[in-house]
Design a protein around this motif. Structure first.
Motif, mmCIF file in Angstrom:
data_model
loop_
_atom_site.group_PDB
_atom_site.id
_atom_site.type_symbol
_atom_site.label_atom_id
_atom_site.label_comp_id
_atom_site.label_asym_id
_atom_site.label_seq_id
_atom_site.Cartn_x
_atom_site.Cartn_y
_atom_site.Cartn_z
ATOM 1 N N SER A 138 0.704 -1.153 -0.222
ATOM 2 C CA SER A 138 -0.137 -0.061 0.034
ATOM 3 C C SER A 138 0.787 1.312 0.210
ATOM 4 C CB SER A 138 -0.806 -0.337 1.033
ATOM 5 O OG SER A 138 0.185 0.183 2.211
ATOM 6 N N ASN A 139 2.214 1.478 0.477
ATOM 7 C CA ASN A 139 2.709 2.460 0.567
ATOM 8 C C ASN A 139 3.087 2.969 -0.965
ATOM 9 O OD1 ASN A 139 4.611 0.321 0.573
ATOM 10 N ND2 ASN A 139 6.237 1.140 0.344
ATOM 11 N N ARG A 140 3.215 2.121 -2.297
ATOM 12 C CA ARG A 140 3.735 2.326 -3.298
ATOM 13 C C ARG A 140 2.251 3.082 -4.169
ATOM 14 N NH1 ARG A 140 7.544 -0.049 -5.975
ATOM 15 N NH2 ARG A 140 7.372 1.031 -7.068
ATOM 16 N N TRP A 141 0.523 2.630 -3.330
ATOM 17 C CA TRP A 141 -0.364 3.127 -3.982
ATOM 18 C C TRP A 141 0.070 4.787 -4.718
ATOM 19 C CZ3 TRP A 141 -4.539 0.694 -0.729
ATOM 20 C CH2 TRP A 141 -4.519 -0.379 -0.613
ATOM 21 N N PRO A 142 0.166 5.616 -3.809
ATOM 22 C CA PRO A 142 0.474 7.224 -4.502
ATOM 23 C C PRO A 142 0.987 6.856 -5.484
ATOM 24 C CG PRO A 142 0.680 7.073 -2.102
ATOM 25 C CD PRO A 142 1.034 5.376 -2.464
ATOM 26 N N ASP A 143 2.058 6.554 -6.211
ATOM 27 C CA ASP A 143 3.120 6.034 -6.971
ATOM 28 C C ASP A 143 2.092 6.119 -8.280
ATOM 29 O OD1 ASP A 143 4.876 6.912 -5.524
ATOM 30 O OD2 ASP A 143 5.797 4.912 -5.504
ATOM 31 N N PHE A 144 1.543 4.996 -7.960
ATOM 32 C CA PHE A 144 -0.004 4.982 -9.336
ATOM 33 C C PHE A 144 -0.701 5.698 -10.153
ATOM 34 C CE2 PHE A 144 0.795 0.847 -7.279
ATOM 35 C CZ PHE A 144 1.741 0.194 -7.272
ATOM 36 N N SER A 145 -0.693 6.140 -11.230
ATOM 37 C CA SER A 145 -1.507 6.999 -11.856
ATOM 38 C C SER A 145 -3.338 6.512 -11.209
ATOM 39 C CB SER A 145 -2.139 6.706 -13.268
ATOM 40 O OG SER A 145 -1.937 6.135 -13.850
ATOM 41 N N TRP B 277 -7.697 6.561 -7.204
ATOM 42 C CA TRP B 277 -8.935 5.319 -7.073
ATOM 43 C C TRP B 277 -8.766 3.840 -5.983
ATOM 44 C CZ3 TRP B 277 -8.880 0.487 -8.372
ATOM 45 C CH2 TRP B 277 -10.088 -0.424 -9.064
ATOM 46 N N LEU B 278 -7.461 3.598 -6.584
ATOM 47 C CA LEU B 278 -7.564 2.265 -5.007
ATOM 48 C C LEU B 278 -7.215 2.355 -3.323
ATOM 49 C CD1 LEU B 278 -6.755 -0.423 -4.850
ATOM 50 C CD2 LEU B 278 -4.162 0.193 -5.379
ATOM 51 N N ILE B 279 -7.463 4.313 -3.214
ATOM 52 C CA ILE B 279 -7.055 4.355 -1.976
ATOM 53 C C ILE B 279 -8.268 4.873 -1.561
ATOM 54 C CG2 ILE B 279 -6.466 5.805 -0.167
ATOM 55 C CD1 ILE B 279 -3.649 6.743 -1.779
ATOM 56 N N ARG B 280 -9.250 5.156 -2.606
ATOM 57 C CA ARG B 280 -10.807 5.401 -1.573
ATOM 58 C C ARG B 280 -11.306 4.174 -2.247
ATOM 59 N NH1 ARG B 280 -10.171 9.401 -5.917
ATOM 60 N NH2 ARG B 280 -11.729 7.835 -7.666
ATOM 61 N N ILE C 156 -3.022 -1.110 -23.844
ATOM 62 C CA ILE C 156 -1.760 -1.106 -24.383
ATOM 63 C C ILE C 156 -1.697 -2.608 -25.504
ATOM 64 C CG2 ILE C 156 0.648 -1.561 -23.198
ATOM 65 C CD1 ILE C 156 -0.438 -0.870 -20.397
ATOM 66 N N LEU C 157 -2.259 -3.262 -25.063
ATOM 67 C CA LEU C 157 -1.612 -4.345 -26.001
ATOM 68 C C LEU C 157 -2.533 -3.499 -27.606
ATOM 69 C CD1 LEU C 157 -0.451 -7.334 -26.427
ATOM 70 C CD2 LEU C 157 -3.354 -8.509 -26.378
ATOM 71 N N ARG C 158 -3.873 -3.110 -27.508
ATOM 72 C CA ARG C 158 -4.623 -3.188 -28.427
ATOM 73 C C ARG C 158 -4.018 -1.890 -29.429
ATOM 74 N NH1 ARG C 158 -5.577 -3.903 -32.281
ATOM 75 N NH2 ARG C 158 -7.963 -3.627 -34.553
ATOM 76 N N HIS C 159 -3.243 -1.029 -28.330
ATOM 77 C CA HIS C 159 -2.991 0.286 -29.308
ATOM 78 C C HIS C 159 -1.809 0.336 -29.347
ATOM 79 C CE1 HIS C 159 -6.950 1.421 -27.690
ATOM 80 N NE2 HIS C 159 -6.700 1.985 -28.806
ATOM 81 N N LYS C 160 -0.856 -0.576 -28.271
ATOM 82 C CA LYS C 160 1.423 -0.972 -29.070
ATOM 83 C C LYS C 160 1.799 1.009 -28.271
ATOM 84 C CE LYS C 160 1.272 -3.297 -33.199
ATOM 85 N NZ LYS C 160 1.674 -4.408 -32.110
ATOM 86 N N THR C 161 1.119 0.684 -26.817
ATOM 87 C CA THR C 161 1.605 1.810 -25.813
ATOM 88 C C THR C 161 1.879 1.748 -24.960
ATOM 89 O OG1 THR C 161 -0.087 2.297 -25.116
ATOM 90 C CG2 THR C 161 0.242 3.765 -27.177
ATOM 91 N N ALA C 162 2.894 1.651 -24.525
ATOM 92 C CA ALA C 162 3.281 1.938 -22.420
ATOM 93 C C ALA C 162 2.018 2.022 -21.995
ATOM 94 C CB ALA C 162 4.707 2.223 -23.195
ATOM 95 N N PHE C 163 2.722 1.665 -20.391
ATOM 96 C CA PHE C 163 2.325 2.155 -18.541
ATOM 97 C C PHE C 163 2.516 3.411 -18.868
ATOM 98 C CE2 PHE C 163 1.302 2.130 -14.870
ATOM 99 C CZ PHE C 163 -0.563 2.800 -14.421
ATOM 100 N N ASP C 164 1.622 4.268 -17.944
ATOM 101 C CA ASP C 164 2.612 5.991 -18.067
ATOM 102 C C ASP C 164 2.503 5.353 -16.822
ATOM 103 O OD1 ASP C 164 -0.532 5.303 -16.635
ATOM 104 O OD2 ASP C 164 -0.480 7.218 -16.638
ATOM 105 N N ALA C 165 4.337 5.620 -16.273
ATOM 106 C CA ALA C 165 5.095 5.144 -15.180
ATOM 107 C C ALA C 165 5.104 6.299 -14.006
ATOM 108 C CB ALA C 165 6.096 4.286 -15.533
ATOM 109 N N PRO C 166 5.693 6.149 -12.866
ATOM 110 C CA PRO C 166 5.386 6.915 -11.994
ATOM 111 C C PRO C 166 6.312 8.196 -12.299
ATOM 112 C CG PRO C 166 5.150 4.692 -10.463
ATOM 113 C CD PRO C 166 5.367 4.110 -12.164
ATOM 114 N N LYS C 167 6.240 9.099 -11.938
ATOM 115 C CA LYS C 167 7.230 9.899 -12.254
ATOM 116 C C LYS C 167 8.958 9.713 -12.074
ATOM 117 C CE LYS C 167 4.115 13.588 -12.314
ATOM 118 N NZ LYS C 167 3.494 15.210 -11.981
ATOM 119 N N LYS C 168 8.760 9.086 -10.438
ATOM 120 C CA LYS C 168 10.481 9.397 -9.905
ATOM 121 C C LYS C 168 11.213 7.726 -10.609
ATOM 122 C CE LYS C 168 8.577 10.916 -5.553
ATOM 123 N NZ LYS C 168 8.634 10.959 -4.265
#
Length: 365
Positions: free
Chosen positions: A295-302, A306-309, A334-346
């Motif tokens: 749970s300490n990593r949740w704030p890093d996700f886009s 939503w997960l905290i609420r 991601i698979l359909r549009h051949k993109t990457a996930f928006d990873a955390p800023k840090k």
């Protein structure tokens, strides 16, 4: 049937068997003009003499192989899930009735079909099935060892590592209580366990190597909690995801949406449907549980807010399913549009591959 009638064929249904195929064909007026039983080895020779048309078959063993063979001859094969063929069956179940139902279903333009898998997809799918079987056998072997030890009055705390680390010590300390024959049986089972460990590790390594070479797998692995096993299993099952119009359709196919029983304009939702791919559903739920453990990593996700609420209003099991649903939707997009996930800023692009990999400790072992 006459040759003139055969030339009017619009659709053919194939009931695929181990050694024999049953064919039923309809013309443009919906009249039955073909009813034939052939050997598997005579498939190409038989279809080479028929006019090119739509050919339907149920999604089953060798369906993708038959589909590729017929496509090379110029036919239009359609692989149909068995659940969508069932409503078209008339009378009692037999091979010809099944083939007739498939032929009728093949003409329905809005009926969902299974995309034809390439040989690489089938190979990758086979690797996953082998690994799943080996893990299941290893679990059964470990449970049998525990059962035999309990019969001798010896209990070991939960966990694979706990038993492995203490196994030889237990047999040494309790050698006066365990008969020579039982010791031999237990050592034999322990040898099976170690052999299965080696086989699982070898197959897992091969899967991981494929995931590092496949662009689609690399993109999917940028999602938190998803590692080589889930990414390759998804690519093996759905390819690039073109069979689904939207992310919710994929989540529904995996079985992560509520079961619906609505009537009279009133929506009634129940437990998850558990339809579709049981293997992929299990992997996505395990990936979700891995994320929930940290749970300490949740704030890093886009999706962290939503997960905290959601965690404030749902119990742990419902939250795991809801998160698994979200992971499945993101993976399809991601698979359909051949993109990457928006990873955390840090963090960098592949921040999640080691801490959140669902391929080793937290996967299906």
């Amino acid at each position: 049937m006459t040759k003139k009638a055969i030339d009017t064929l619009m659709s053919i249904g194939i009931d695929i068997g181990k050694d024999t195929f049953h064919l039923v064909g309809f013309d443009s007026d919906g009249q039955l003009v073909l009813r034939k039983k052939i050997k598997r080895l005579g498939l190409l020779q038989t279809f080479d003499k028929l006019p090119r048309c739509v050919v339907g078959m149920e999604a089953c063993l060798s369906a993708h192989f038959v589909s590729r063979c017929l496509r090379k001859l110029g036919f239009k094969p359609r692989i149909i899930p068995a659940i969508y063929v069932k409503p078209f069956i008339k009378g009692q179940k037999n091979d010809y009735n099944d083939a007739e139902a498939i032929a009728e279903a093949a003409l329905r333009p809005n009926l969902p079909t299974v995309p034809e898998k390439s040989q690489d997809q089938l190979d990758l799918q086979a690797l996953h099935r082998v690994r799943s079987r080996l893990v299941s056998r290893r679990t059964a072997t470990i449970n049998q060892i525990r059962a035999f030890l309990i019969e001798q009055g010896i209990t070991v705390r939960k966990g694979l590592r706990a038993l492995k680390n203490s196994f030889e010590t237990i047999l040494e300390q309790r050698k006066d209580e365990i008969s020579p024959r039982m010791r031999s049986i237990l050592f034999g089972l322990y040898g099976d366990w170690l052999w299965l460990d080696d086989r699982i590790e070898a197959v897992s390594k091969e899967i991981e190597e494929i995931s590092q070479r496949e662009e689609n797998c690399i993109n999917v692995m940028t999602i938190p909690g998803i590692g080589p096993v889930i990414s390759t299993a998804m690519v093996a099952a759905v390819g690039t995801g073109e069979a689904f119009d939207r992310a919710r359709d994929f989540a529904a196919w995996v079985g992560l949406v509520p079961r619906q029983h609505s009537t009279g304009g009133r929506t009634i939702l129940g437990r998850i449907s558990k339809r579709g791919s049981r293997y992929l559903r299990m992997l996505f739920v395990q990936a979700a549980r891995v994320i929930l453990m940290r749970s300490n990593r949740w704030p890093d996700f886009s999706f962290g807010e939503w997960l905290i609420r959601a965690s404030e209003r749902m119990n742990q099991n419902k939250l795991a399913i809801a998160l698994a649903n979200k992971l499945a939707r993101m993976a399809w997009s991601i698979l359909r549009h051949k993109t990457a996930f928006d990873a955390p800023k840090k963090c960098g692009r592949d921040w999640n591959l080691k801490p959140f990999s669902a391929s080793k400790e937290f996967a299906i072992d």
